[in-house]
Write a protein that holds these residues in place. Sequence first.
Motif, PDB file in Angstrom:
ATOM      1  N   ASP A 261       0.853  -1.201   0.000  1.00  0.00           N
ATOM      2  CA  ASP A 261       0.000   0.000   0.000  1.00  0.00           C
ATOM      3  C   ASP A 261       0.881   1.240   0.000  1.00  0.00           C
ATOM      4  O   ASP A 261       0.563   2.239  -0.621  1.00  0.00           O
ATOM      5  CB  ASP A 261      -0.910   0.001   1.244  1.00  0.00           C
ATOM      6  N   SER A 262       1.991   1.171   0.735  1.00  0.00           N
ATOM      7  CA  SER A 262       2.991   2.243   0.658  1.00  0.00           C
ATOM      8  C   SER A 262       4.349   1.660   1.011  1.00  0.00           C
ATOM      9  O   SER A 262       4.438   0.545   1.535  1.00  0.00           O
ATOM     10  CB  SER A 262       2.626   3.403   1.580  1.00  0.00           C
ATOM     11  N   GLY A 263       5.403   2.416   0.726  1.00  0.00           N
ATOM     12  CA  GLY A 263       6.759   1.929   0.955  1.00  0.00           C
ATOM     13  C   GLY A 263       7.401   1.527  -0.358  1.00  0.00           C
ATOM     14  O   GLY A 263       6.737   1.497  -1.401  1.00  0.00           O
ATOM     15  N   GLU A 264       8.680   1.212  -0.288  1.00  0.00           N
ATOM     16  CA  GLU A 264       9.429   0.925  -1.519  1.00  0.00           C
ATOM     17  C   GLU A 264      10.221  -0.369  -1.428  1.00  0.00           C
ATOM     18  O   GLU A 264      10.684  -0.760  -0.352  1.00  0.00           O
ATOM     19  CB  GLU A 264      10.421   2.053  -1.781  1.00  0.00           C
ATOM     20  N   VAL A 265      10.374  -1.004  -2.579  1.00  0.00           N
ATOM     21  CA  VAL A 265      11.152  -2.243  -2.692  1.00  0.00           C
ATOM     22  C   VAL A 265      12.306  -1.974  -3.660  1.00  0.00           C
ATOM     23  O   VAL A 265      12.091  -1.420  -4.745  1.00  0.00           O
ATOM     24  CB  VAL A 265      10.267  -3.379  -3.257  1.00  0.00           C
ATOM     25  N   PHE A 266      13.508  -2.349  -3.251  1.00  0.00           N
ATOM     26  CA  PHE A 266      14.691  -2.150  -4.090  1.00  0.00           C
ATOM     27  C   PHE A 266      15.349  -3.497  -4.373  1.00  0.00           C
ATOM     28  O   PHE A 266      15.489  -4.313  -3.463  1.00  0.00           O
ATOM     29  CB  PHE A 266      15.732  -1.276  -3.378  1.00  0.00           C
ATOM     30  N   TRP A 267      15.760  -3.700  -5.595  1.00  0.00           N
ATOM     31  CA  TRP A 267      16.625  -4.850  -5.927  1.00  0.00           C
ATOM     32  C   TRP A 267      17.936  -4.270  -6.412  1.00  0.00           C
ATOM     33  O   TRP A 267      17.936  -3.413  -7.324  1.00  0.00           O
ATOM     34  CB  TRP A 267      16.015  -5.700  -7.043  1.00  0.00           C
ATOM     35  N   ASP A 268      19.018  -4.709  -5.845  1.00  0.00           N
ATOM     36  CA  ASP A 268      20.329  -4.140  -6.188  1.00  0.00           C
ATOM     37  C   ASP A 268      20.314  -2.620  -6.156  1.00  0.00           C
ATOM     38  O   ASP A 268      20.900  -1.957  -7.016  1.00  0.00           O
ATOM     39  CB  ASP A 268      20.791  -4.617  -7.577  1.00  0.00           C
ATOM     40  N   GLY A 269      19.592  -2.068  -5.200  1.00  0.00           N
ATOM     41  CA  GLY A 269      19.577  -0.615  -5.021  1.00  0.00           C
ATOM     42  C   GLY A 269      18.633   0.134  -5.952  1.00  0.00           C
ATOM     43  O   GLY A 269      18.519   1.349  -5.865  1.00  0.00           O
ATOM     44  N   GLU A 270      17.930  -0.578  -6.825  1.00  0.00           N
ATOM     45  CA  GLU A 270      17.026   0.102  -7.769  1.00  0.00           C
ATOM     46  C   GLU A 270      15.573  -0.123  -7.374  1.00  0.00           C
ATOM     47  O   GLU A 270      15.192  -1.251  -7.049  1.00  0.00           O
ATOM     48  CB  GLU A 270      17.232  -0.438  -9.186  1.00  0.00           C
TER      49      GLU A 270
END
Length: 232
Positions: free
Chosen positions: A67-76
Amino acid sequence: MLENLDAIPCVALRGIRKGFCGPQGRTEILRDLSFSLSPGDSVGISGISGAGKSTFLNILAALEKPDSGEVFWDGEPVHTWPSRVLARRRATQIGFVFQNCHLVPELDLLENLLLPCRIFGRSALAEGRKRAEILLERLGLSSRHSSLPMGLSGGERQRVALARAFMNRPRLIVADEPTGNLDESTGEQVMRLLENIRQEEQTALLLVTHHLPFSRRLRHQYHLHQGVLEPL
Ligand SMILES: Nc1ncnc2c1ncn2[C@@H]1O[C@H](COP(=O)(O)OP(=O)(O)OP(=O)(O)O)[C@@H](O)[C@H]1O
Ligand SMILES: [Mg+2]
């Protein structure tokens, strides 16, 4: 991009919130959850049934949106990628092992293993065939290439699911209760194979398990409780 990091985590979650609407109204499952995993590192996660462990894994693998927040893979940040890019990146970056294996019943073992390669075309398939043979041998299943999943025991099926997760040499293996349906000694055998292959291939591991002794064999342990990860 994630900034100021010496070693960029292979996955990172920041401020993740996720809730679902049910008959009794809305329930918040994940509440401002943050997490990161360095390349080659290992984490065990426990938590009661319904705590949100699978939801967490699905969000981490970008199979479900928070719903909110961020997901990063290898910093992206993954939310910036078009869905085709995301599917390709997921196929090379993350190997999934599910509790109930998710093998395709109509396909023999070799074909099940080749599924993750099909997204990359014909040359990848030829490469994949060699890799599949090595992994099946490594997991003690080389004589079973042409068996259908139905003809296998639970432990054998789970070993095929392990082999499939490692097919594209992912940087991270995500395993959701991979031993949950197995008896203790078969579970131990599957766990040992998982640990050995991941060490050989330097793959990071995120393991969800109710079995604390398995979790304790990994470098970090967390308990998912009331929507956040608490160190054990
Ligand atoms: N798509 C959905 N729609 C509505 N509710 C959902 C959905 N997905 C998960 N939930 C609810 O969110 C809660 C957490 O589910 P989740 O599957 O993440 O738990 P879990 O910790 O993996 O449990 P288990 O140990 O039983 O696998 C549960 O109450 C579940 O019913
Ligand atoms: Mg679950």
